[in-house]
Each structure stands twice: as C-alpha cells, then as structure tokens.
Scaffold this motif. Structure first.
Motif, PDB file in Angstrom:
ATOM      1  N   ARG A  98       0.324   1.256  -5.126  1.00 60.99           N
ATOM      2  CA  ARG A  98       1.140   0.273  -4.420  1.00 60.99           C
ATOM      3  C   ARG A  98       2.597   0.449  -4.843  1.00 60.99           C
ATOM      4  O   ARG A  98       2.886   1.011  -5.901  1.00 60.99           O
ATOM      5  N   LEU A 137      -4.393   0.052  10.093  1.00 66.42           N
ATOM      6  CA  LEU A 137      -4.637  -1.153   9.291  1.00 66.42           C
ATOM      7  C   LEU A 137      -4.361  -0.928   7.804  1.00 66.42           C
ATOM      8  O   LEU A 137      -3.717  -1.743   7.149  1.00 66.42           O
ATOM      9  N   LEU A 138      -4.853   0.177   7.260  1.00 66.09           N
ATOM     10  CA  LEU A 138      -4.767   0.406   5.814  1.00 66.09           C
ATOM     11  C   LEU A 138      -3.334   0.579   5.322  1.00 66.09           C
ATOM     12  O   LEU A 138      -3.041   0.331   4.153  1.00 66.09           O
ATOM     13  N   SER A 161     -16.443   7.542   3.063  1.00 60.63           N
ATOM     14  CA  SER A 161     -16.787   6.993   1.745  1.00 60.63           C
ATOM     15  C   SER A 161     -18.293   6.804   1.621  1.00 60.63           C
ATOM     16  O   SER A 161     -18.865   6.995   0.547  1.00 60.63           O
ATOM     17  N   CYS A 221     -12.317  -3.918   1.776  1.00 63.93           N
ATOM     18  CA  CYS A 221     -13.033  -3.056   2.728  1.00 63.93           C
ATOM     19  C   CYS A 221     -13.799  -3.860   3.790  1.00 63.93           C
ATOM     20  O   CYS A 221     -14.527  -4.792   3.454  1.00 63.93           O
ATOM     21  N   GLY A 275     -16.219  -2.591   5.443  1.00 62.73           N
ATOM     22  CA  GLY A 275     -17.601  -2.100   5.500  1.00 62.73           C
ATOM     23  C   GLY A 275     -18.442  -2.500   4.300  1.00 62.73           C
ATOM     24  O   GLY A 275     -19.573  -2.038   4.159  1.00 62.73           O
ATOM     25  N   HIS A 285       0.094  -6.539   9.097  1.00 63.33           N
ATOM     26  CA  HIS A 285      -1.257  -6.293   8.584  1.00 63.33           C
ATOM     27  C   HIS A 285      -2.156  -7.510   8.833  1.00 63.33           C
ATOM     28  O   HIS A 285      -3.288  -7.372   9.318  1.00 63.33           O
ATOM     29  N   HIS A 320      -6.482  -5.768   1.190  1.00 67.03           N
ATOM     30  CA  HIS A 320      -7.085  -4.657   1.940  1.00 67.03           C
ATOM     31  C   HIS A 320      -8.598  -4.537   1.698  1.00 67.03           C
ATOM     32  O   HIS A 320      -9.162  -3.456   1.869  1.00 67.03           O
ATOM     33  N   PHE A 359     -10.658   4.383  11.982  1.00 65.89           N
ATOM     34  CA  PHE A 359     -11.952   3.705  11.821  1.00 65.89           C
ATOM     35  C   PHE A 359     -13.111   4.703  11.857  1.00 65.89           C
ATOM     36  O   PHE A 359     -14.127   4.508  11.192  1.00 65.89           O
ATOM     37  N   ALA A 377     -13.093   5.932   8.307  1.00 69.89           N
ATOM     38  CA  ALA A 377     -13.374   4.878   7.314  1.00 69.89           C
ATOM     39  C   ALA A 377     -14.868   4.539   7.290  1.00 69.89           C
ATOM     40  O   ALA A 377     -15.439   4.270   6.240  1.00 69.89           O
ATOM     41  N   ARG A 419      -5.440  -7.349  11.088  1.00 66.17           N
ATOM     42  CA  ARG A 419      -6.703  -7.596  10.372  1.00 66.17           C
ATOM     43  C   ARG A 419      -7.448  -8.788  10.993  1.00 66.17           C
ATOM     44  O   ARG A 419      -8.675  -8.760  11.134  1.00 66.17           O
ATOM     45  N   GLN A 440       0.845  -1.212   0.000  1.00 67.94           N
ATOM     46  CA  GLN A 440       0.000   0.000   0.000  1.00 67.94           C
ATOM     47  C   GLN A 440       0.878   1.260   0.000  1.00 67.94           C
ATOM     48  O   GLN A 440       1.820   1.365   0.770  1.00 67.94           O
ATOM     49  N   THR A 496     -15.036  -1.410  -6.367  1.00 66.39           N
ATOM     50  CA  THR A 496     -15.184  -0.206  -5.552  1.00 66.39           C
ATOM     51  C   THR A 496     -14.844  -0.433  -4.078  1.00 66.39           C
ATOM     52  O   THR A 496     -14.410   0.491  -3.392  1.00 66.39           O
ATOM     53  N   PHE A 497     -15.032  -1.637  -3.566  1.00 68.40           N
ATOM     54  CA  PHE A 497     -14.652  -1.910  -2.173  1.00 68.40           C
ATOM     55  C   PHE A 497     -13.274  -2.580  -2.099  1.00 68.40           C
ATOM     56  O   PHE A 497     -12.916  -3.169  -1.079  1.00 68.40           O
ATOM     57  N   GLY A 498     -12.494  -2.489  -3.182  1.00 72.27           N
ATOM     58  CA  GLY A 498     -11.208  -3.171  -3.221  1.00 72.27           C
ATOM     59  C   GLY A 498     -11.433  -4.674  -3.269  1.00 72.27           C
ATOM     60  O   GLY A 498     -12.572  -5.154  -3.408  1.00 72.27           O
TER      61      GLY A 498
HETATM   62  C1  HEM Z   1     -19.441   3.160   0.211  1.00 72.94           C
HETATM   63  C2  HEM Z   1     -18.685   2.974   1.241  1.00 72.94           C
HETATM   64  C3  HEM Z   1     -17.251   2.497   1.202  1.00 72.94           C
HETATM   65  C4  HEM Z   1     -16.355   2.393   0.167  1.00 72.94           C
HETATM   66  C5  HEM Z   1     -16.588   2.740  -1.294  1.00 72.94           C
HETATM   67  C6  HEM Z   1     -15.120   1.864   0.709  1.00 72.94           C
HETATM   68  C7  HEM Z   1     -13.983   1.577  -0.037  1.00 72.94           C
HETATM   69  C8  HEM Z   1     -12.833   0.986   0.457  1.00 72.94           C
HETATM   70  C9  HEM Z   1     -11.688   0.588  -0.339  1.00 72.94           C
HETATM   71  C10 HEM Z   1     -11.547   0.768  -1.862  1.00 72.94           C
HETATM   72  C11 HEM Z   1     -10.754   0.035   0.480  1.00 72.94           C
HETATM   73  C12 HEM Z   1      -9.400  -0.573   0.073  1.00 72.94           C
HETATM   74  C13 HEM Z   1      -8.351   0.467  -0.242  1.00 72.94           C
HETATM   75  C14 HEM Z   1      -7.128  -0.130  -0.907  1.00 72.94           C
HETATM   76  O1  HEM Z   1      -7.075  -1.319  -1.246  1.00 72.94           O
HETATM   77  O2  HEM Z   1      -6.180   0.637  -1.110  1.00 72.94           O
HETATM   78  C15 HEM Z   1     -11.316   0.094   1.819  1.00 72.94           C
HETATM   79  C16 HEM Z   1     -10.663  -0.341   2.947  1.00 72.94           C
HETATM   80  C17 HEM Z   1     -11.215  -0.279   4.221  1.00 72.94           C
HETATM   81  N1  HEM Z   1     -12.498   0.096   4.548  1.00 72.94           N
HETATM   82 FE1  HEM Z   1     -13.919   0.816   3.315  1.00 72.94          FE
HETATM   83  N2  HEM Z   1     -15.278   1.668   2.050  1.00 72.94           N
HETATM   84  C18 HEM Z   1     -16.569   2.021   2.409  1.00 72.94           C
HETATM   85  C19 HEM Z   1     -17.156   1.947   3.645  1.00 72.94           C
HETATM   86  C20 HEM Z   1     -16.535   1.474   4.768  1.00 72.94           C
HETATM   87  C21 HEM Z   1     -17.183   1.323   6.045  1.00 72.94           C
HETATM   88  C22 HEM Z   1     -18.659   1.624   6.375  1.00 72.94           C
HETATM   89  C23 HEM Z   1     -16.246   0.850   6.901  1.00 72.94           C
HETATM   90  C24 HEM Z   1     -16.530   0.540   8.336  1.00 72.94           C
HETATM   91  C25 HEM Z   1     -15.731   0.164   9.202  1.00 72.94           C
HETATM   92  C26 HEM Z   1     -14.987   0.694   6.148  1.00 72.94           C
HETATM   93  C27 HEM Z   1     -13.774   0.249   6.661  1.00 72.94           C
HETATM   94  C28 HEM Z   1     -12.644  -0.018   5.912  1.00 72.94           C
HETATM   95  C29 HEM Z   1     -11.383  -0.500   6.490  1.00 72.94           C
HETATM   96  C30 HEM Z   1     -11.120  -0.759   7.963  1.00 72.94           C
HETATM   97  C31 HEM Z   1     -10.493  -0.668   5.418  1.00 72.94           C
HETATM   98  C32 HEM Z   1      -9.038  -1.131   5.511  1.00 72.94           C
HETATM   99  C33 HEM Z   1      -8.900  -2.631   5.289  1.00 72.94           C
HETATM  100  C34 HEM Z   1      -7.453  -3.080   5.260  1.00 72.94           C
HETATM  101  O3  HEM Z   1      -6.552  -2.266   5.028  1.00 72.94           O
HETATM  102  O4  HEM Z   1      -7.217  -4.283   5.491  1.00 72.94           O
HETATM  103  N3  HEM Z   1     -15.222   1.081   4.861  1.00 72.94           N
HETATM  104  N4  HEM Z   1     -12.585   0.663   1.767  1.00 72.94           N
END
Ligand code: HEM
Length: 407
Positions: free
Chosen positions: A271, A38-39, A219, A336, A338, A46, A334, A212, A215, A50, A24, A328-330
C-alpha cells in the motif's frame, strides 16, 4: 526515497488492511489489464464499484453455486482425466474453476466444448500473469504485450458476444418486455446496467471482466495444489487421518483452511500512504510512504496459532475469533469476494442444513475419492516464472491405484 515500512503481526496487519489512508499499490504494473479495476481502485470509486458488484456475492450465491452448479461442472471436467488416469493438478484447478470465473464474470460458453474451455484457460492464465506482474521473473514488457494480445483475442471471441446478448436482454427489460429478474446475475450485466452512473467505457468493462476471470481461478488453482501437497505429506506421518479425509467433511475443510493459512496467494500486500499517521502499535507511516503488510507473519503468529504455527497441523487450536486461514483472503477494504465460495462457510446454526465446505474442499474430496496421488515417475516442479512460491506443475495419477504407488 524513504524506506518502506514493514507491518508484521496479525493485529497490526489487520488494522493496516482496514485503514482508508493506505492505497493499494501492488497491482499497478500491468495497466493494460489492471487500470481502474476493482482491486486497484481507491476511495469513493472503489466503494461504489464494490457496492454494485458485491450484491452478486450474497451468501445464498455461494450455497447455490456449491449445490446446484458445481457438482455437474466438476464431473464434466474430471471425466477426461479419469479416462486417461493422469492430470496436472494446477492445470486441472484452472480448468475446473474457469466455469466459476466465467459464470461470475458473465462470459457465455456458446459451444460448451473442451477447445472452448482450453481457450478460456489460456486467456485467463495470461491475465493472471498480468495481474501478478509485480512478482514476475520474466521480462515485464514482453508479458505486458502478451497480456494485451490475449485481451484483444478474448474480447473478440468471448467478450463481444456475451456483451451483445446482455445488452439485448437489458434493452428488453427496460422496454418492459421482460421481468427485471431476467437479467443474468453476473459482473458484466451489473456493469452494463450501471455504465452511465459509474462512468464506465467499453475498455473499462472489458478489463473488469478479464480481472474477474483471473481472480476466480488463479488463487484457487494454486491453493488447491498447495493443499493437496500438504495433505499428502501429513498422511505420510499421520496415516490414521487418511480415511477421515474422505468421510469427515469438517476435517477436510480444516485441512484446507490450514493450508490456506500457510500459503497466502501473496505473502505480502503493498500500500501507499495518502497522509502521515501512526498505527496502534506505534509504527509511524509517513505521507507517500510505501507500506508492506506482511500477511505471512500475521498467519504465523504463535500467540494466535500456537508454537508450531509454521507447520501444517489440522488439529491445531486457534485463538478465539481468529479465522483459521488467517489473513489469506485479506480483510477490510479489499476483502476477497471469493472467500466463502472457495473456503466455505462451515455449519450454519440450522443443523438440518448440510455444511457448506467450499469449492476447494469439494475438489479435494472428489480427487481423494478417485485415489488421486503424486505420480512417482514425475515429481512436482516449482513455478519459476514468479517469485511467489507456487507449483508450476504437479503431476498426479488418478483412478484405482496399483498397490505400490500410493504414498
Ligand atoms: C483460495 C482462493 C483465493 C485467495 C487466497 C484469494 C485472495 C485474495 C486476497 C488476499 C485479496 C485482497 C488483496 C489485497 O488486499 O491486496 C483478494 C481480493 C479479491 N478477490 Fe480473491 N482470493 C481467492 C479466490 C477468489 C475467488 C474464487 C474470487 C471470485 C470472484 C475472488 C475475487 C476477488 C476479488 C474481486 C477481489 C478484489 C476485492 C476488492 O479489491 O475490493 N477471489 N483475494
């Protein structure tokens, strides 16, 4: 300096996000907030962090939250806006999700008052500016200082009392006075319970909790505004779908997924390669090279999402086994935390169970049921403090509409 390697297309982006040789590198600009959260962690550190935190996000948590906690939070947050008849959508999105963030992070709200919520929203918005500093258009040193100040004020007002309460509970559990299940189910409790094993100091725990907080809100607030906008535009040309939005949960959720596909929180993930290697599509990545993973191109791939992939169409056919929201959520390392809470899980195999539509669909359902509509006197304004294409302000009217102000 070697040029960055750009990785586009769904399958190559997917492969890169799952590859442990890529570290990352987009969230290192604001160490005061993001150092070793974490991110930004990698490798074993990690994986260990995690693993202990992920236990909180078992699927039953998303269901429990949607059914038991969210309706009351939503009604309480919505009430003053319904009374005034107007709202700014990104601000509302932050406000309603701040409770979710606080519950997950482990921040108590002693007063449960509007001013307390406003303080949490202000701190969390500042943390978001820090987390996304890479894309900021403001003076980065100024933002760093603002984030540091917000972190200290948040520490005093919210973090220390929440930590003291949890430490006391954990001591009583260790002494056998309370059952294990009495420990709150949140990130702060998990970190305090594992602080020795994970080698965590107080500042590290504060940063993780603040991370957190942002996070869980940032988004989602942006996604809510994008989705509302897409739905309103869609209904202008497809009025036959308007009624379905309030009566057909599955259709509303499809609209949310379609908007998430078109509006990833960041269009790219960055990355750095720890060693040289070659992807399945032949792209060679040198050691130490910067890799830009183009999530947007992955989400717009015509072979998977159709020839009209660049436009919003909730009726589109999507290739088998491809998530409707693309990357969109990866994915992979990593992914997401959520995803299920925000995007929902849909219908389970058990047809007797209500479908889980996620917080975004629930929010939109409620806004649409209350006739939320763009304020004709106040057009939305783009957020100029970031390179990310987000809305800075999106004024809405809410409540029974006058005949001529509904689009
Ligand atoms: C529409 C809503 C959301 C979107 C689009 C979103 C998107 C993302 C993306 C793209 C990543 C990965 C980033 C990467 O790989 O560089 C991520 C990681 C993460 N998200 Fe979300 N997220 C959302 C909502 C949430 C919510 C509600 C939470 C609640 C806790 C959350 C917690 C996290 C955490 C903790 C990570 C880090 C995971 C890791 O590094 O192992 N996200 N999110």
């Amino acid at each position: 300096m070697t040029e960055a390697t750009r990785i586009g297309g769904y399958h190559s982006a997917h492969e890169a996000l799952c590859d442990h040789r890529l570290i990352q590198s987009m969230y290192n600009e604001c160490d005061v907030l993001m150092d070793r959260v974490l991110l930004t962690l990698h490798g074993e550190a990690h994986a260990h962090r995690r693993a202990i935190e992920w236990r909180l996000f078992r699927r039953d948590f998303a269901r429990y939250y949607e059914r038991e906690v969210y309706p009351a939070t939503l009604a309480q947050t919505l009430a003053p806006y319904l009374a005034s008849g107007r709202m700014d959508l990104p601000e509302f999105g932050f406000r309603v999700n701040i409770n979710l963030s606080s519950d997950i992070a482990g921040i108590d709200r002693a007063e449960d008052s509007e001013s307390e919520t406003s303080a949490l929203v202000a701190y969390t918005r500042k943390f978001s500016e820090g987390a996304t500093l890479f894309h900021s258009t403001r003076d980065k040193d100024v933002v760093r200082e603002e984030v540091a100040n917000a972190l200290q004020a948040f520490k005093q007002q919210f973090f220390e009392p929440s930590k003291a309460r949890r430490e006391s509970l954990l001591r009583r559990i260790a002494a056998g006075e309370l059952a294990e299940e009495s420990a709150p189910r949140d990130i702060l409790s998990v970190l305090l319970a594992n602080r020795d094993e994970q080698d965590l100091d107080d500042d590290m725990i504060l940063r993780e909790v603040a991370f957190f907080m942002q996070a869980g809100s940032h988004s989602s607030a942006n996604a809510l505004t994008h989705c509302f906008h897409e739905i309103i535009q869609w209904c202008l040309t497809h009025p036959e779908d308007r009624a379905r939005l309030t009566t057909d949960d599955a259709f509303l959720q499809r609209c949310v997924h379609e908007s998430l596909r078109l509006h990833p929180a960041s269009a790219v993930a960055w990355r750095t390669a720890s060693e040289p290697f070659t992807l399945a599509d032949g792209t060679h990545i040198p050691a130490g090279g910067t890799v830009i993973i183009d999530l947007m191109s992955a989400n717009l791939e015509p072979e998977l999402f159709g020839e009209d992939a660049t436009s919003f169409n909730p009726h589109r056919e999507i290739a088998h086994r491809i998530p409707p929201f693309g990357l969109t959520f990866g994915i992979g390392i990593h992914t997401c935390f959520g995803r299920d809470i925000a995007g929902g899980l849909g219908q389970t195999k058990d047809a007797a169970q209500a479908p889980h539509i996620g917080t975004l669909s629930n929010l939109l359902k409620s806004l649409l049921a209350h006739h939320a509509r763009p304020d004709p006197e106040a057009p939305p304004i783009a957020d100029t403090a970031t390179e990310r294409p987000n809305w800075g302000s999106y004024p809405l009217l809410i409540g029974a509409p006058a005949k001529d102000d509904y689009p």
